[in-house]
Design a protein around this motif. Structure first.
Motif, PDB file in Angstrom:
ATOM      1  N   GLU A 153      53.126  44.613  47.587  1.00  0.00           N
ATOM      2  CA  GLU A 153      53.184  45.684  46.592  1.00  0.00           C
ATOM      3  C   GLU A 153      52.105  45.500  45.535  1.00  0.00           C
ATOM      4  N   GLN A 154      51.843  44.241  45.168  1.00  0.00           N
ATOM      5  CA  GLN A 154      50.824  43.968  44.173  1.00  0.00           C
ATOM      6  C   GLN A 154      49.430  44.313  44.703  1.00  0.00           C
ATOM      7  N   LEU A 155      49.147  43.920  45.949  1.00  0.00           N
ATOM      8  CA  LEU A 155      47.859  44.253  46.551  1.00  0.00           C
ATOM      9  C   LEU A 155      47.661  45.761  46.642  1.00  0.00           C
ATOM     10  N   LYS A 156      48.708  46.470  46.975  1.00  0.00           N
ATOM     11  CA  LYS A 156      48.624  47.924  47.060  1.00  0.00           C
ATOM     12  C   LYS A 156      48.310  48.532  45.698  1.00  0.00           C
ATOM     13  N   GLU A 157      48.970  48.031  44.654  1.00  0.00           N
ATOM     14  CA  GLU A 157      48.765  48.561  43.309  1.00  0.00           C
ATOM     15  C   GLU A 157      47.353  48.228  42.805  1.00  0.00           C
ATOM     16  N   LEU A 158      46.890  47.018  43.086  1.00  0.00           N
ATOM     17  CA  LEU A 158      45.548  46.633  42.667  1.00  0.00           C
ATOM     18  C   LEU A 158      44.487  47.461  43.389  1.00  0.00           C
ATOM     19  N   PHE A 170      46.965  43.502  31.402  1.00  0.00           N
ATOM     20  CA  PHE A 170      48.172  43.159  32.154  1.00  0.00           C
ATOM     21  C   PHE A 170      48.959  42.091  31.390  1.00  0.00           C
ATOM     22  N   TYR A 171      50.272  42.071  31.593  1.00  0.00           N
ATOM     23  CA  TYR A 171      51.112  40.961  31.170  1.00  0.00           C
ATOM     24  C   TYR A 171      51.520  40.209  32.438  1.00  0.00           C
ATOM     25  N   GLU A 172      51.627  38.885  32.340  1.00  0.00           N
ATOM     26  CA  GLU A 172      52.012  38.125  33.525  1.00  0.00           C
ATOM     27  C   GLU A 172      52.670  36.813  33.123  1.00  0.00           C
ATOM     28  N   SER A 173      53.590  36.366  33.950  1.00  0.00           N
ATOM     29  CA  SER A 173      54.254  35.090  33.754  1.00  0.00           C
ATOM     30  C   SER A 173      53.276  33.952  34.039  1.00  0.00           C
ATOM     31  N   THR A 180      48.336  35.947  40.994  1.00  0.00           N
ATOM     32  CA  THR A 180      47.907  37.301  40.640  1.00  0.00           C
ATOM     33  C   THR A 180      46.394  37.374  40.537  1.00  0.00           C
ATOM     34  N   ILE A 181      45.774  36.381  39.924  1.00  0.00           N
ATOM     35  CA  ILE A 181      44.317  36.379  39.781  1.00  0.00           C
ATOM     36  C   ILE A 181      43.642  36.242  41.142  1.00  0.00           C
ATOM     37  N   LYS A 182      44.213  35.457  42.048  1.00  0.00           N
ATOM     38  CA  LYS A 182      43.670  35.364  43.408  1.00  0.00           C
ATOM     39  C   LYS A 182      43.716  36.722  44.097  1.00  0.00           C
ATOM     40  N   HIS A 183      44.818  37.438  43.923  1.00  0.00           N
ATOM     41  CA  HIS A 183      44.925  38.766  44.527  1.00  0.00           C
ATOM     42  C   HIS A 183      43.900  39.722  43.915  1.00  0.00           C
ATOM     43  N   MET A 184      43.689  39.599  42.595  1.00  0.00           N
ATOM     44  CA  MET A 184      42.682  40.444  41.942  1.00  0.00           C
ATOM     45  C   MET A 184      41.289  40.147  42.477  1.00  0.00           C
ATOM     46  N   ALA A 185      40.986  38.863  42.698  1.00  0.00           N
ATOM     47  CA  ALA A 185      39.692  38.494  43.260  1.00  0.00           C
ATOM     48  C   ALA A 185      39.522  39.067  44.658  1.00  0.00           C
ATOM     49  N   THR A 186      40.616  39.115  45.419  1.00  0.00           N
ATOM     50  CA  THR A 186      40.578  39.692  46.756  1.00  0.00           C
ATOM     51  C   THR A 186      40.226  41.169  46.712  1.00  0.00           C
ATOM     52  N   VAL A 187      40.827  41.885  45.788  1.00  0.00           N
ATOM     53  CA  VAL A 187      40.661  43.343  45.731  1.00  0.00           C
ATOM     54  C   VAL A 187      39.446  43.751  44.903  1.00  0.00           C
ATOM     55  N   PHE A 188      39.311  43.190  43.694  1.00  0.00           N
ATOM     56  CA  PHE A 188      38.243  43.599  42.784  1.00  0.00           C
ATOM     57  C   PHE A 188      36.914  42.896  43.058  1.00  0.00           C
TER      58      PHE A 188
END
Length: 291
Positions: A153-158, A170-173, A180-188
């Motif tokens: 779901e996170q990858l889809k949203e990014l 963004f806010y994050e735990s 989350t940052i790894k997923h952002m690097a994957t997408v962005f």
């Protein structure tokens, strides 16, 4: 259409005041906020125990009623009754602005529907406070809040945010921010600029500035603690059709789903992943569909 004049005319009902509270440093509480909490009939609090510490610090005696995601349906009619009787209420969350990644929006909507004035007081908010010191472009900006927790779901949203040119907030735990940052690097893309701000306004306030790749590597070696705000630069080339770079740990299904979320049809997405991985389209099709 409805018109609200917050401070003019004689009112037969009370006012709902949205009062921000400090996000760390108690000295960020404004004189107006303290005065409002002293003068209202009731304080609607996300967590009465947490708010009581604030009230004790400023010697405020006003009674509280809890208002959170688990009780708002039964609590809102009670609060509306107080307001309709001519008494005012202050609403607070545990920290920062009510309604911003915190409870509060439902009561605001209920008051507007009943023609009860809603007045917001200015004050602390973590996202914009972090933004202006981040070094990233302050405007335009997009406040997102918390991303979905589940990976797919996170990858889809990014992927949906990939064309966004504004700086994203963004806010994050602290327990999830590394992934989350790894997923952002994957997408962005790993070279996208980003900033982590943690423990804002507190003694251990810290800004970590770098690329997504650099931040991901840092967090792998040095996990962080405390409340986090994550800011990510916008897409510098929105006109270009950007294909998210794929990391080895991202499965075939996740790669195909990310492309589908970006607008490709399933067969076209499968073909694209096959080309990237230098594999046969039939193999990717079978793996994607679990055949």
């Amino acid at each position: 259409m409805k018109k609200q004049q917050s401070f003019k005319g004689v009112k037969e009902v009370g006012t709902l005041y949205l009062v921000p509270t400090p996000i760390g440093n108690l000295e960020d509480m404004t004189f107006r906020s303290v005065k409002t909490l002293q003068e209202v009939a009731v304080i609607a609090s996300e967590d009465t125990r947490n708010t009581q510490k604030l009230l004790n610090h400023f010697e405020i005696q006003t009674p509280q009623k809890s208002l959170h995601e688990h009780n708002f349906q039964e609590r809102i009619p009670q609060l509306l009754g107080i307001l309709k009787a001519g008494q005012s209420i202050a609403q607070v969350s545990d920290a920062g602005m009510p309604s911003i990644s915190d409870p509060g929006h439902e009561l605001v909507c209920a008051c507007i529907a009943e023609d009860i004035p809603v007045v917001a007081l200015p004050g602390p908010t973590a996202g914009l406070t972090a933004l202006i010191a981040s070094g990233l472009a302050p405007q335009p900006n997009l406040f997102y809040g918390f991303l979905p927790r589940k990976k797919n779901e996170q990858l889809k949203e990014l992927t949906a945010l990939l064309p966004e040119t504004a700086t994203m907030i963004f806010y994050e735990s602290p327990h999830r921010i590394g992934e989350t940052i790894k997923h952002m690097a994957t997408v962005f893309g790993g070279e996208r600029g980003a900033v982590i701000c943690r423990e804002l306004t507190k003694l251990h306030e810290e800004y970590l500035r770098g690329t997504l790749t650099e931040l991901a590597a840092y967090l792998t070696e040095q996990p962080i603690k405390g409340e986090c705000c994550l800011l990510v630069a916008g897409n510098p080339n929105p006109a270009e059709l950007m294909t998210p770079p794929i990391q080895a740990e991202v499965s075939v299904k996740e790669q195909v789903d990310a492309l589908i979320a970006s607008g490709l049809k399933p067969n076209a997405a499968i073909k694209e992943v096959a080309q990237r991985l230098s594999r046969k389209k039939q193999d990717i099709y079978g793996e994607y569909h679990g055949l």
